[in-house]
Design an enzyme around this catalytic site. Sequence first.
Site, PDB file in Angstrom:
ATOM      1  N   GLU A 174      49.852  49.904  40.983  1.00  0.00           N
ATOM      2  CA  GLU A 174      48.699  49.649  40.113  1.00  0.00           C
ATOM      3  C   GLU A 174      48.618  48.150  39.831  1.00  0.00           C
ATOM      4  OE1 GLU A 174      48.394  51.436  36.154  1.00  0.00           O
ATOM      5  OE2 GLU A 174      46.335  50.733  35.989  1.00  0.00           O
ATOM      6  N   GLU A 216      51.110  43.005  36.187  1.00  0.00           N
ATOM      7  CA  GLU A 216      50.303  42.518  35.061  1.00  0.00           C
ATOM      8  C   GLU A 216      50.637  41.041  34.858  1.00  0.00           C
ATOM      9  OE1 GLU A 216      47.730  43.671  33.004  1.00  0.00           O
ATOM     10  OE2 GLU A 216      47.927  41.590  32.405  1.00  0.00           O
ATOM     11  N   ASP A 267      51.115  37.642  39.345  1.00  0.00           N
ATOM     12  CA  ASP A 267      49.803  37.789  39.972  1.00  0.00           C
ATOM     13  C   ASP A 267      49.911  38.705  41.197  1.00  0.00           C
ATOM     14  OD1 ASP A 267      47.452  37.477  41.337  1.00  0.00           O
ATOM     15  OD2 ASP A 267      47.385  35.302  41.149  1.00  0.00           O
ATOM     16  N   ASP A 274      39.339  42.358  35.859  1.00  0.00           N
ATOM     17  CA  ASP A 274      38.549  41.383  35.091  1.00  0.00           C
ATOM     18  C   ASP A 274      37.274  41.028  35.855  1.00  0.00           C
ATOM     19  OD1 ASP A 274      40.393  41.289  33.032  1.00  0.00           O
ATOM     20  OD2 ASP A 274      41.537  39.672  33.962  1.00  0.00           O
ATOM     21  N   LYS A 291      30.651  35.286  34.101  1.00  0.00           N
ATOM     22  CA  LYS A 291      29.826  34.081  34.296  1.00  0.00           C
ATOM     23  C   LYS A 291      29.719  33.768  35.788  1.00  0.00           C
ATOM     24  CE  LYS A 291      30.714  31.711  29.977  1.00  0.00           C
ATOM     25  NZ  LYS A 291      31.612  30.795  29.287  1.00  0.00           N
ATOM     26  N   ASP A 307      33.206  48.865  34.978  1.00  0.00           N
ATOM     27  CA  ASP A 307      31.990  49.176  34.218  1.00  0.00           C
ATOM     28  C   ASP A 307      31.041  47.993  34.262  1.00  0.00           C
ATOM     29  OD1 ASP A 307      33.517  47.454  32.695  1.00  0.00           O
ATOM     30  OD2 ASP A 307      32.905  48.326  30.782  1.00  0.00           O
TER      31      ASP A 307
HETATM   32  C1  SAM Z   1      40.151  44.473  31.827  1.00  0.00           C
HETATM   33  S1  SAM Z   1      41.887  44.607  31.802  1.00  0.00           S
HETATM   34  C2  SAM Z   1      42.168  46.319  32.179  1.00  0.00           C
HETATM   35  C3  SAM Z   1      43.548  46.762  31.810  1.00  0.00           C
HETATM   36  C4  SAM Z   1      43.884  48.229  32.152  1.00  0.00           C
HETATM   37  N1  SAM Z   1      43.832  48.452  33.570  1.00  0.00           N
HETATM   38  C5  SAM Z   1      42.947  49.169  31.439  1.00  0.00           C
HETATM   39  O1  SAM Z   1      42.068  49.754  32.109  1.00  0.00           O
HETATM   40  O2  SAM Z   1      43.082  49.322  30.215  1.00  0.00           O
HETATM   41  C6  SAM Z   1      42.371  43.799  33.318  1.00  0.00           C
HETATM   42  C7  SAM Z   1      43.865  43.516  33.366  1.00  0.00           C
HETATM   43  O3  SAM Z   1      44.220  42.988  34.642  1.00  0.00           O
HETATM   44  C8  SAM Z   1      45.174  41.946  34.461  1.00  0.00           C
HETATM   45  N2  SAM Z   1      45.076  41.098  35.667  1.00  0.00           N
HETATM   46  C9  SAM Z   1      44.026  40.313  36.006  1.00  0.00           C
HETATM   47  N3  SAM Z   1      44.254  39.701  37.178  1.00  0.00           N
HETATM   48  C10 SAM Z   1      45.485  40.126  37.604  1.00  0.00           C
HETATM   49  C11 SAM Z   1      46.272  39.838  38.746  1.00  0.00           C
HETATM   50  N4  SAM Z   1      45.845  38.992  39.684  1.00  0.00           N
HETATM   51  N5  SAM Z   1      47.486  40.438  38.866  1.00  0.00           N
HETATM   52  C12 SAM Z   1      47.925  41.288  37.898  1.00  0.00           C
HETATM   53  N6  SAM Z   1      47.215  41.585  36.781  1.00  0.00           N
HETATM   54  C13 SAM Z   1      46.014  41.022  36.642  1.00  0.00           C
HETATM   55  C14 SAM Z   1      44.717  41.279  33.172  1.00  0.00           C
HETATM   56  O4  SAM Z   1      45.737  40.522  32.556  1.00  0.00           O
HETATM   57  C15 SAM Z   1      44.299  42.485  32.340  1.00  0.00           C
HETATM   58  O5  SAM Z   1      45.393  43.006  31.611  1.00  0.00           O
END
Ligand code: SAM
Length: 214
Positions: free
Chosen positions: A48, A73, A100, A122, A126, A158
Amino acid sequence: MEKEIIRLNIHFEEGFYTFSDQIKSQMRPLTEYTLGNFFTDDKPLNVEIGIGNGEFLCHIAEKRPDEHFIGFEVFRKIFRKAISKVQKKNLSNVKLIQYDASFFVPLLANNTVSNFYVNFPDPWPKKKHNKRRLLKPEFLKIISDKLIPGGKLFIATDHDDYAEEILINLKAVSELKPEFENYFVNELIDYYPTKYYRKFAIKNKVYFFKMVKL
Ligand SMILES: C[S@@+](CC[C@H](N)C(=O)[O-])C[C@H]1O[C@@H](n2cnc3c(N)ncnc32)[C@H](O)[C@@H]1O
């Protein structure tokens, strides 16, 4: 100058998780990295990306004790929450990596992952930040390479504009075929709602993609 290839050492503290500091200290300029096997058996491997507080990962890992799970994460504060969840549930089939995923996923061996899950990546709404989105064709192709034949990629978003981009980008990866007739559905009966879903997406139109590797 030739690139050096370094095998990254990943020691999972208490068997469950690792922090980015441990990885960063091994990084060198002009270097390529490889990984040793995290797991020494042939049980199915699930990944995940962007686990947030880890609820979703813990839920599926608890239901499938005979499979392995890796969760990525970047954000340390919520990564710690995910660790607490894994520890509370005593899930020995989960490993968490605070790093990452776009650096790490390419280091996994090809044809080894049964399922990838990306819940609410994410959206970088923008226009000038759109290029920071994770699910670009290059990364989707890498994900596809890591999947075993018949392996699956699940994505939920979404964000209308990101959903449109994901659709275009998925169509560019010929090895991935949609399970749903029109690539996505807006409702999934058996979807386990993540924190993001409950807090924000429940009010919005959600796009669930499910792709299968040929
Ligand atoms: C909008 S949140 C959604 C979190 C979770 N999946 C949920 O649905 O509640 C997106 C998550 O992805 C993490 N994230 C973003 N880019 C990432 C990357 N390149 N590698 C690992 N995590 C990442 C962010 O820190 C954030 O916690």
